[in-house]
Scaffold this active site. Structure first.
Site, PDB file in Angstrom:
ATOM      1  N   SER A   1     -38.044 -12.962  15.237  1.00  0.00           N
ATOM      2  CA  SER A   1     -36.738 -12.395  15.568  1.00  0.00           C
ATOM      3  C   SER A   1     -36.820 -10.877  15.554  1.00  0.00           C
ATOM      4  CB  SER A   1     -35.709 -12.855  14.530  1.00  0.00           C
ATOM      5  OG  SER A   1     -34.519 -12.110  14.659  1.00  0.00           O
TER       6      SER A   1
ATOM      7  N   TYR B   1     -33.291 -14.655   5.893  1.00  0.00           N
ATOM      8  CA  TYR B   1     -33.676 -15.012   7.271  1.00  0.00           C
ATOM      9  C   TYR B   1     -34.676 -13.980   7.812  1.00  0.00           C
ATOM     10  CZ  TYR B   1     -33.148 -15.392  12.383  1.00  0.00           C
ATOM     11  OH  TYR B   1     -33.379 -15.493  13.734  1.00  0.00           O
TER      12      TYR B   1
ATOM     13  N   LYS C   1     -38.592 -14.461   8.977  1.00  0.00           N
ATOM     14  CA  LYS C   1     -39.111 -14.125  10.306  1.00  0.00           C
ATOM     15  C   LYS C   1     -40.284 -13.143  10.191  1.00  0.00           C
ATOM     16  CE  LYS C   1     -36.642 -16.905  12.676  1.00  0.00           C
ATOM     17  NZ  LYS C   1     -37.294 -18.010  13.393  1.00  0.00           N
TER      18      LYS C   1
ATOM     19  N   PRO D   1     -37.024 -12.978  19.818  1.00  0.00           N
ATOM     20  CA  PRO D   1     -35.816 -12.688  20.597  1.00  0.00           C
ATOM     21  C   PRO D   1     -34.916 -11.692  19.887  1.00  0.00           C
ATOM     22  CG  PRO D   1     -36.070 -15.071  20.152  1.00  0.00           C
ATOM     23  CD  PRO D   1     -37.011 -14.335  19.250  1.00  0.00           C
TER      24      PRO D   1
END
Ligand SMILES: NC(=O)c1ccc[n+]([C@@H]2O[C@H](COP(=O)([O-])OP(=O)(O)OC[C@H]3O[C@@H](n4cnc5c(N)ncnc54)[C@H](O)[C@@H]3O)[C@@H](O)[C@H]2O)c1
Length: 257
Positions: free
Chosen positions: A142, A155, A159, A185
């Site tokens: 991410s 999170y 990542k 992304p």
């Protein structure tokens, strides 16, 4: 068709960006396995659509954090198609809140799904890719790892771990013909991404959140799942055969690294 008859597993392929990956892969001729926690009836329309277009797709109920599930996943795919060419580690658990409000159980679950899950899936497909002498693994990271965002600390940490896993495994597996790359992304419009924004990152102001992103980007529209399909296909195709250990950021040109 760049992926004619290649067999690709997409974890979390039953909705959001993963669903779009499945359609994109099938359009390029790949046989797609959707490894999902979602029940079969929710995933069935995707499988039916792909088959209606002349493609082939399969659902395997999988919790990526559980080794018995990931081992079974690889076996079922081998029984069905006899090979595994690609693995897309896309499944995620992404709740958001201030870092000190997460419970230990929530933190551990995030690591179990977002980090242990991809590792377990790679462990499961590895013997088959090794025997084939070729395989393509794409881990989904991410942009948040490069930028940092509030209320997403575990999170973002998970990542970052994925970028590390990608680099280490690229070195370990390169001589066996297995490429390991990462796709990161930027904010992409999906229910999974916008629900936590609405609940705790910028409550009730999803449009403001999207505008903030577009403002920071060079390309002035919000990211949509279809914006990620081309880069994913490239990383799974022979076109990227001399590339491994890399993280490709696809965020409309906000973060550059
Ligand atoms: N949407 C974004 O803005 C964005 C931005 C950066 C990175 N990403 C990454 O892209 C990927 C997809 O994001 P999304 O927004 O489509 O997510 P999403 O929440 O819409 O979909 C995630 C899917 O993973 C599945 N899943 C969850 N836990 C699972 C488990 N234990 N085993 C198997 N499947 C499980 C869910 O059922 C769901 O279908 C994720 O890896 C995410 O971190 C998304």
């Amino acid at each position: 068709m760049r992926l004619k008859d290649r067999v690709v597993i997409v974890t979390g392929g039953g909705r959001g960006i993963g669903e779009e990956y499945c359609y994109g892969l099938a359009r390029e001729g790949a046989r797609v396995c959707i490894a999902e926690l979602l029940p079969e009836e929710q995933v069935a329309p995707i499988i039916e659509d792909i088959r209606a277009e002349g493609g082939d797709a399969l659902y395997v109920r999988t919790d990526v954090s559980k080794q018995e599930d990931t081992e079974r996943l690889a076996k079922v795919v081998m029984e069905r198609w006899g090979r595994i060419d690609g693995l897309v580690n896309n499944a995620v658990w992404q709740p958001a809140k201030p870092f000190n409000e997460f419970t230990v159980a929530e933190f551990d679950k995030m690591m179990a799904v977002n980090v242990r899950g991809p590792w377990l899936c790679i462990v499961a497909v590895y013997p088959y890719m090794k025997a084939q002498g070729k395989g393509k693994i794409v881990n989904i990271a991410s942009q948040t790892f490069f930028y940092g965002w509030w209320n997403l600390a575990p999170y973002v940490a998970s990542k970052g771990a994925i970028v590390g896993l990608t680099r280490a495994l690229a070195r370990e597996l390169g001589s066996q013909g297995i490429r390991v790359n990462c796709l990161a992304p930027g904010l992409t419009v999906t229910d999974g991404a916008l629900e936590p924004v609405n609940e705790s990152i910028l409550p009730g102001q999803v449009n403001k959140w999207l505008d903030m992103h577009v403002e920071g980007q060079c390309i002035k529209h919000p990211g949509y799942p279809q914006d990620l399909v081309g880069p994913l296909l490239y990383l799974l195709s022979d076109d990227s055969d001399f590339m491994t250990g890399q993280t490709v950021l696809v965020d409309g040109g906000w973060v550059m690294h």
